[in-house]
Structures are given as structure tokens and as C-alpha cells.
Motif scaffolding. Sequence first.
Motif, PDB file in Angstrom:
ATOM      1  N   ALA A 135      18.193-113.527  22.692  1.00  0.00           N
ATOM      2  CA  ALA A 135      17.913-114.711  21.866  1.00  0.00           C
ATOM      3  C   ALA A 135      17.475-115.883  22.733  1.00  0.00           C
ATOM      4  CB  ALA A 135      19.164-115.081  21.061  1.00  0.00           C
ATOM      5  N   LEU A 136      18.136-116.061  23.872  1.00  0.00           N
ATOM      6  CA  LEU A 136      17.767-117.148  24.778  1.00  0.00           C
ATOM      7  C   LEU A 136      16.356-116.944  25.334  1.00  0.00           C
ATOM      8  CD1 LEU A 136      18.582-119.695  26.310  1.00  0.00           C
ATOM      9  CD2 LEU A 136      19.646-118.232  28.045  1.00  0.00           C
ATOM     10  N   VAL A 186      13.892-118.059  22.640  1.00  0.00           N
ATOM     11  CA  VAL A 186      13.837-119.521  22.544  1.00  0.00           C
ATOM     12  C   VAL A 186      13.082-120.107  23.734  1.00  0.00           C
ATOM     13  CG1 VAL A 186      15.232-121.624  22.546  1.00  0.00           C
ATOM     14  CG2 VAL A 186      15.942-119.665  21.173  1.00  0.00           C
ATOM     15  N   THR A 187      13.345-119.575  24.919  1.00  0.00           N
ATOM     16  CA  THR A 187      12.648-120.054  26.117  1.00  0.00           C
ATOM     17  C   THR A 187      11.145-119.830  26.001  1.00  0.00           C
ATOM     18  OG1 THR A 187      14.601-119.542  27.459  1.00  0.00           O
ATOM     19  CG2 THR A 187      12.527-119.850  28.629  1.00  0.00           C
ATOM     20  N   LEU A 215       9.345-119.501  23.173  1.00  0.00           N
ATOM     21  CA  LEU A 215       8.771-120.339  22.121  1.00  0.00           C
ATOM     22  C   LEU A 215       8.598-121.789  22.563  1.00  0.00           C
ATOM     23  CD1 LEU A 215      10.673-118.977  18.980  1.00  0.00           C
ATOM     24  CD2 LEU A 215       8.344-118.446  19.714  1.00  0.00           C
ATOM     25  N   HIS A 216       9.423-122.233  23.516  1.00  0.00           N
ATOM     26  CA  HIS A 216       9.335-123.608  24.009  1.00  0.00           C
ATOM     27  C   HIS A 216       8.540-123.700  25.310  1.00  0.00           C
ATOM     28  CE1 HIS A 216      12.605-124.115  21.080  1.00  0.00           C
ATOM     29  NE2 HIS A 216      12.319-125.401  21.111  1.00  0.00           N
ATOM     30  N   LEU A 263      15.801-124.543  30.056  1.00  0.00           N
ATOM     31  CA  LEU A 263      15.917-123.256  29.374  1.00  0.00           C
ATOM     32  C   LEU A 263      15.604-122.088  30.309  1.00  0.00           C
ATOM     33  CD1 LEU A 263      14.400-123.835  25.802  1.00  0.00           C
ATOM     34  CD2 LEU A 263      16.772-123.264  26.389  1.00  0.00           C
ATOM     35  N   HIS A 285      18.122-119.148  31.259  1.00  0.00           N
ATOM     36  CA  HIS A 285      17.733-117.749  31.020  1.00  0.00           C
ATOM     37  C   HIS A 285      17.973-116.906  32.270  1.00  0.00           C
ATOM     38  CE1 HIS A 285      15.786-114.447  29.079  1.00  0.00           C
ATOM     39  NE2 HIS A 285      14.693-114.481  29.837  1.00  0.00           N
TER      40      HIS A 285
END
Length: 365
Positions: free
Chosen positions: A307-308, A311-312, A314-315, A321, A325
Motif C-alpha cells: 500500500a505504501l 501511495v509513493t 501516485l505522489h 514517502l 518506503h
Amino acid sequence: MTAIAHDLQSRRRAVRLWLLAVAALIVATLVVGGATRLTESGLSIVEWKPVTGIVPPLDAAAWRAEFEKYQTIPQFRERNSAMSLDQFKTIYWWEWTHRLLARLVGAAFLLPFLWFLWRGWTEPHMRMRLWTIFALGAALGAVGWWMVSSGLSGRVSVSQYRLAFHLTLACVIFAAILWTEQSLRPTPRIITPGRIRTGAVAIVVLTIVQIYLGALVAGLRAGLIYNTWPLIDGSIVPDAARLFFEAPLWRNFFENTLTVQFDHRLAAYALWLVAVLHAVDVARTGRGGAALAGALVLAFVVTLQAALGIVTLLHQAPLALALLHQAMAIAVLTVAVVHAQRLAPASESASAAEHSGFHGREQAT
């Protein structure tokens, strides 16, 4: 407990604490190394001085001399030509700290190790393993400079091949130290079916492979593109013509940013699936207690890391982040190693009982 057994446990406890301290230093070195890479600081020191390099610039003249050396490499000319001396100091301190920590790891391993050898506190079957770990650590220092040297001419960053090898070797050393520390614990290992142990070891191997692939992504800056999920390049599976346009074919797996990121995603899916199935398998065998707890914790941290990673991505991999990670990858490796080492296949139970009986008879005589 006899006096001999108590003395053995005391010695093992001291060795375990030493190995845990070295492992903690390696984690710190990995985290700072990640920050060094993400801030593009790794080429700020253009020389390898294993001994004298521990002393940083101490006056204005020394700082100017270091800055002038950095100004001779392509990274400065092509990316950082407007950099000021104060800005250079920032990236210099990142790299200097990373190298200092690496030296500390070497000293923290070798000096206590020699003392334990002198005192006779390292058991015979452990000595070759510990010397091998030390040799790998020494090789890691040379590999680190080999990696840095790849970015000093002809390119503006280090080779992703060498970066991935450097990080993976560091993680292998960390895993070996942690495995060795766990093997010295006084608690008995958990007897499980062979496939359970095999699954746990497979997760350790998959985690190291995934770390290697993540390093390729980082080296190619591939996390800054294709910032969508679950689609990549507009589809679940990219077009083969875009995945394999490099020649020869094998280069796509190391140099094509789309292929490298796609491989990293596929490995993440595989790792998550194997971790979850492993936990289900442990539960279905009726193995409760520590075995099931370890499998569930492992499945949880792998899920959290996946999940991390999303998110990393997508950003577009911001510093905080991206560092989190990488740190989480080390946490996954830690949990995987501890879990796998604590499991023993059923075939070992008879030999373990025989070994225990032998020592019992030995102490009674």
C-alpha cells in the motif's frame, strides 16, 4: 541449569547483543544511504579515502577544494552548475554521513568479533560464518566505491546496475547477521511441515529480489513516471512493443524504465500473494502460537508495504514517502528473516532431540 550451561547462555547473549547492534547500524546506514540517493548527494565526494576520508573539510579553503573537485564531474556541469558552496555542503554532509556510518559498521563488527575470538566466546561452528559476513562487508565497501565511480565520468548519476548490487549485498549481509543472531536465541525453534518452512524462506528470497528491483527503479528514476495504479502506461499489462524495444532483449529488464517498473509491480503482487497464502497455510495446519503470529505479522507488513508503494508512486516519490518506503522494505526483510529462522522442518525434530540428549548426557558426566 548447570554452571556450564548458564555460562554458555551468557556468552551467547553477549554475542547476540553485539550482532543486534551491528544490524541496527546497518539499518541506519541503509536509511541514510536512501536519503543520499534521493537528494542526489552520492557523487559529492569524488575520492575514496577509507582512512583519511573520515575527516571532513575543516576550514573555508578545504571546503572550496572539495567543491572544485565536484565541479569537474558531469553531474555538476549538466545538472547543478548554479549550485552554491552552501548548497554543496548540504549534499556533501549526506554522503559523508553515509560513509562514516559504513565505517562504523565495519569497526563495530570487527573489533568485538576479534575480542570474542580471543576470549573463546564464538562457538566453532559460528566462526566461519562470521568471517564470511565480515568479508562480505569489506567487499561492500569496495562495491560502494565501484558504484560511485560509475557516475564520475560519462554520466550524471551512478549506474543502476551497481546501485542495485550495492543495496542488495547490504541487505544480504543484514539478513545474514539477523539470521545468525536469531540462531543463538535460547528458545527452541518451531517444528512445522517442510512446505511451511520452504514458504517462509521463499518469502525472504522474494523480498531480497524485490529490493533489487526497487533499486533498479530508483537508479533509473522510474518512480517519477507511470504514476498511475492499477494501470501502467494506460493498461494493466503494457504493450509488448514498449516493454521490449531495447536490443538485446535482456537490456529491457535493466534499462527500460517501463519494463523495470512493471517488473517491480509484478514482484510486489507475487510477494503479497505468497505471504498471504503462507499465512493461510500455517493457519490450516493448526499451527497456532508463534508460527501463526509470525506468519500473520509478515502478511500484514507486506500488505502495508504494498500500500505504501502505491501511495509513493501516485505522489511521484516525494522524499519522505520514498524514504519511508525503503525503510519499510527493511522492516519486511527483518520480519521475514526472523519468521523463517524460527521455523524448522519436521525432519529436524529427531536430530534436534538427539543433539539435546547428547548435551544432557555430556553435562551429566
